[in-house]
Design a protein around this motif. Sequence first.
Motif, PDB file in Angstrom:
ATOM      1  N   GLN A  18      20.604 -50.911  68.713  1.00  0.00           N
ATOM      2  CA  GLN A  18      22.652 -50.291  68.905  1.00  0.00           C
ATOM      3  C   GLN A  18      23.793 -51.044  68.084  1.00  0.00           C
ATOM      4  O   GLN A  18      24.043 -49.529  68.032  1.00  0.00           O
ATOM      5  N   ARG A  19      22.929 -50.912  67.340  1.00  0.00           N
ATOM      6  CA  ARG A  19      24.438 -51.548  66.350  1.00  0.00           C
ATOM      7  C   ARG A  19      23.826 -50.670  65.147  1.00  0.00           C
ATOM      8  O   ARG A  19      24.997 -50.003  64.740  1.00  0.00           O
ATOM      9  N   ARG A  20      22.918 -50.479  64.866  1.00  0.00           N
ATOM     10  CA  ARG A  20      22.318 -49.468  63.287  1.00  0.00           C
ATOM     11  C   ARG A  20      23.104 -48.301  64.028  1.00  0.00           C
ATOM     12  O   ARG A  20      23.746 -47.374  63.262  1.00  0.00           O
ATOM     13  N   PHE A  21      22.818 -47.496  65.549  1.00  0.00           N
ATOM     14  CA  PHE A  21      22.478 -46.433  66.133  1.00  0.00           C
ATOM     15  C   PHE A  21      24.004 -45.679  66.823  1.00  0.00           C
ATOM     16  O   PHE A  21      23.859 -45.259  67.421  1.00  0.00           O
ATOM     17  N   ALA A  22      24.489 -46.707  66.575  1.00  0.00           N
ATOM     18  CA  ALA A  22      26.282 -46.882  67.869  1.00  0.00           C
ATOM     19  C   ALA A  22      26.453 -45.807  67.626  1.00  0.00           C
ATOM     20  O   ALA A  22      26.994 -44.474  66.576  1.00  0.00           O
ATOM     21  N   GLY A  23      27.481 -44.592  69.258  1.00  0.00           N
ATOM     22  CA  GLY A  23      27.349 -43.588  68.397  1.00  0.00           C
ATOM     23  C   GLY A  23      27.076 -41.928  68.780  1.00  0.00           C
ATOM     24  O   GLY A  23      27.626 -41.787  67.806  1.00  0.00           O
ATOM     25  N   MET A  24      25.982 -42.663  68.406  1.00  0.00           N
ATOM     26  CA  MET A  24      25.119 -41.311  67.756  1.00  0.00           C
ATOM     27  C   MET A  24      23.905 -40.160  68.167  1.00  0.00           C
ATOM     28  O   MET A  24      23.121 -39.982  68.516  1.00  0.00           O
ATOM     29  N   GLY A  25      24.217 -41.045  70.407  1.00  0.00           N
ATOM     30  CA  GLY A  25      24.058 -40.443  71.522  1.00  0.00           C
ATOM     31  C   GLY A  25      22.825 -40.191  71.805  1.00  0.00           C
ATOM     32  O   GLY A  25      21.827 -39.211  71.751  1.00  0.00           O
ATOM     33  N   LEU A  26      21.597 -42.326  70.776  1.00  0.00           N
ATOM     34  CA  LEU A  26      20.677 -42.067  71.364  1.00  0.00           C
ATOM     35  C   LEU A  26      20.097 -43.131  72.227  1.00  0.00           C
ATOM     36  O   LEU A  26      21.838 -43.388  72.341  1.00  0.00           O
ATOM     37  N   GLU A  27      19.067 -43.175  73.311  1.00  0.00           N
ATOM     38  CA  GLU A  27      19.381 -43.925  73.696  1.00  0.00           C
ATOM     39  C   GLU A  27      18.373 -45.406  73.300  1.00  0.00           C
ATOM     40  O   GLU A  27      17.318 -45.243  73.073  1.00  0.00           O
ATOM     41  N   PRO A  28      19.381 -45.883  73.022  1.00  0.00           N
ATOM     42  CA  PRO A  28      18.507 -47.515  72.863  1.00  0.00           C
ATOM     43  C   PRO A  28      17.108 -48.072  73.454  1.00  0.00           C
ATOM     44  O   PRO A  28      16.246 -48.498  72.949  1.00  0.00           O
ATOM     45  N   GLU A  29      17.412 -47.761  74.969  1.00  0.00           N
ATOM     46  CA  GLU A  29      15.885 -48.939  75.323  1.00  0.00           C
ATOM     47  C   GLU A  29      15.110 -47.897  75.617  1.00  0.00           C
ATOM     48  O   GLU A  29      13.830 -48.830  75.330  1.00  0.00           O
ATOM     49  N   ASP A  30      15.065 -46.442  75.316  1.00  0.00           N
ATOM     50  CA  ASP A  30      14.030 -44.938  75.199  1.00  0.00           C
ATOM     51  C   ASP A  30      13.293 -45.669  73.953  1.00  0.00           C
ATOM     52  O   ASP A  30      11.981 -45.936  74.050  1.00  0.00           O
ATOM     53  N   LEU A  31      14.119 -45.539  72.803  1.00  0.00           N
ATOM     54  CA  LEU A  31      13.773 -45.869  70.958  1.00  0.00           C
ATOM     55  C   LEU A  31      12.697 -47.439  71.438  1.00  0.00           C
ATOM     56  O   LEU A  31      11.355 -47.043  70.809  1.00  0.00           O
ATOM     57  N   VAL A  32      13.212 -48.522  72.217  1.00  0.00           N
ATOM     58  CA  VAL A  32      12.719 -49.894  72.578  1.00  0.00           C
ATOM     59  C   VAL A  32      11.028 -49.369  72.865  1.00  0.00           C
ATOM     60  O   VAL A  32       9.786 -49.953  72.183  1.00  0.00           O
ATOM     61  N   HIS A  33      11.123 -48.956  74.020  1.00  0.00           N
ATOM     62  CA  HIS A  33      10.359 -48.161  74.561  1.00  0.00           C
ATOM     63  C   HIS A  33       9.072 -47.734  73.755  1.00  0.00           C
ATOM     64  O   HIS A  33       7.999 -47.727  73.421  1.00  0.00           O
ATOM     65  N   ASP A  34       9.326 -46.772  73.294  1.00  0.00           N
ATOM     66  CA  ASP A  34       9.153 -46.266  72.386  1.00  0.00           C
ATOM     67  C   ASP A  34       8.174 -46.677  71.428  1.00  0.00           C
ATOM     68  O   ASP A  34       6.961 -46.371  70.080  1.00  0.00           O
ATOM     69  N   THR A  35       9.398 -47.145  70.160  1.00  0.00           N
ATOM     70  CA  THR A  35       8.329 -48.550  69.823  1.00  0.00           C
ATOM     71  C   THR A  35       6.848 -49.176  70.316  1.00  0.00           C
ATOM     72  O   THR A  35       6.270 -49.120  69.470  1.00  0.00           O
ATOM     73  N   TYR A  36       7.023 -49.527  71.115  1.00  0.00           N
ATOM     74  CA  TYR A  36       6.245 -50.725  71.633  1.00  0.00           C
ATOM     75  C   TYR A  36       5.264 -49.553  72.562  1.00  0.00           C
ATOM     76  O   TYR A  36       3.703 -50.240  71.719  1.00  0.00           O
ATOM     77  N   ILE A  37       4.535 -48.687  72.691  1.00  0.00           N
ATOM     78  CA  ILE A  37       4.258 -47.566  72.299  1.00  0.00           C
ATOM     79  C   ILE A  37       3.869 -47.421  71.191  1.00  0.00           C
ATOM     80  O   ILE A  37       1.748 -47.543  70.390  1.00  0.00           O
ATOM     81  N   ARG A  38       4.043 -47.096  70.364  1.00  0.00           N
ATOM     82  CA  ARG A  38       3.743 -46.804  68.882  1.00  0.00           C
ATOM     83  C   ARG A  38       2.520 -48.070  68.385  1.00  0.00           C
ATOM     84  O   ARG A  38       2.196 -48.063  67.316  1.00  0.00           O
ATOM     85  N   VAL A  39       3.569 -48.791  68.329  1.00  0.00           N
ATOM     86  CA  VAL A  39       2.512 -50.263  68.039  1.00  0.00           C
ATOM     87  C   VAL A  39       2.355 -50.430  67.988  1.00  0.00           C
ATOM     88  O   VAL A  39       0.957 -51.482  68.112  1.00  0.00           O
ATOM     89  N   ALA A  40       1.385 -49.999  70.000  1.00  0.00           N
ATOM     90  CA  ALA A  40      -0.128 -51.169  70.382  1.00  0.00           C
ATOM     91  C   ALA A  40      -1.154 -50.248  69.251  1.00  0.00           C
ATOM     92  O   ALA A  40      -2.241 -50.868  69.650  1.00  0.00           O
ATOM     93  N   ARG A  41      -1.032 -49.060  68.891  1.00  0.00           N
ATOM     94  CA  ARG A  41      -1.404 -48.652  67.894  1.00  0.00           C
ATOM     95  C   ARG A  41      -2.025 -49.567  66.722  1.00  0.00           C
ATOM     96  O   ARG A  41      -3.351 -49.265  66.233  1.00  0.00           O
TER      97      ARG A  41
END
Length: 156
Positions: A18-41
């Motif tokens: 949230q802090r790093r990408f504030a105001g850039m039109g990204l959904e941090p909650e989605d990024l967190v979710h996708d991060t955990y999908i990737r880290v499962a590998r």
Amino acid sequence: MIDRLYRNHSGWLLGMLQRRFAGMGLEPEDLVHDTYIRVARYDEEATRRHPRALLLRIGVNLAWDQMRFNKFRPSPLAANDPDPPLDTPTYGDQEYQLDLKRAILSLPPDLRRAFILSRFTPMTNADIAKRLGIPIKTVEWRISKALAHIAQWLSD
């Protein structure tokens, strides 16, 4: 493993993104979710050593990927425009794909090898390090340098 990782670090990761990408039109909650999908590998050993560094790196990479996708995706207004500008790149555009290929091929061989293994195979950084006979930190450095080079190439 993933449950424990999520419970221990998801709030921290959300705040960082949230802090790093504030105001850039990204959904941090989605990024967190996708991060955990990737880290499962990853295997448990890779996630145990430096979990926050791994999670943040994956989350940041996903954010950059999303921003690149948004940059090259036509806006809704452009989709309705009967005469869109010809020089506007669109995601999936053959010219963009060719530029991306040229950017990858322009990398020095050691950076290119690490980048290709990290992006086009299911190998972890530890697997790449073992295969190339170099430390994991060197793999991370090479991938980081390759990404910076490619981003610079595509922005020119």
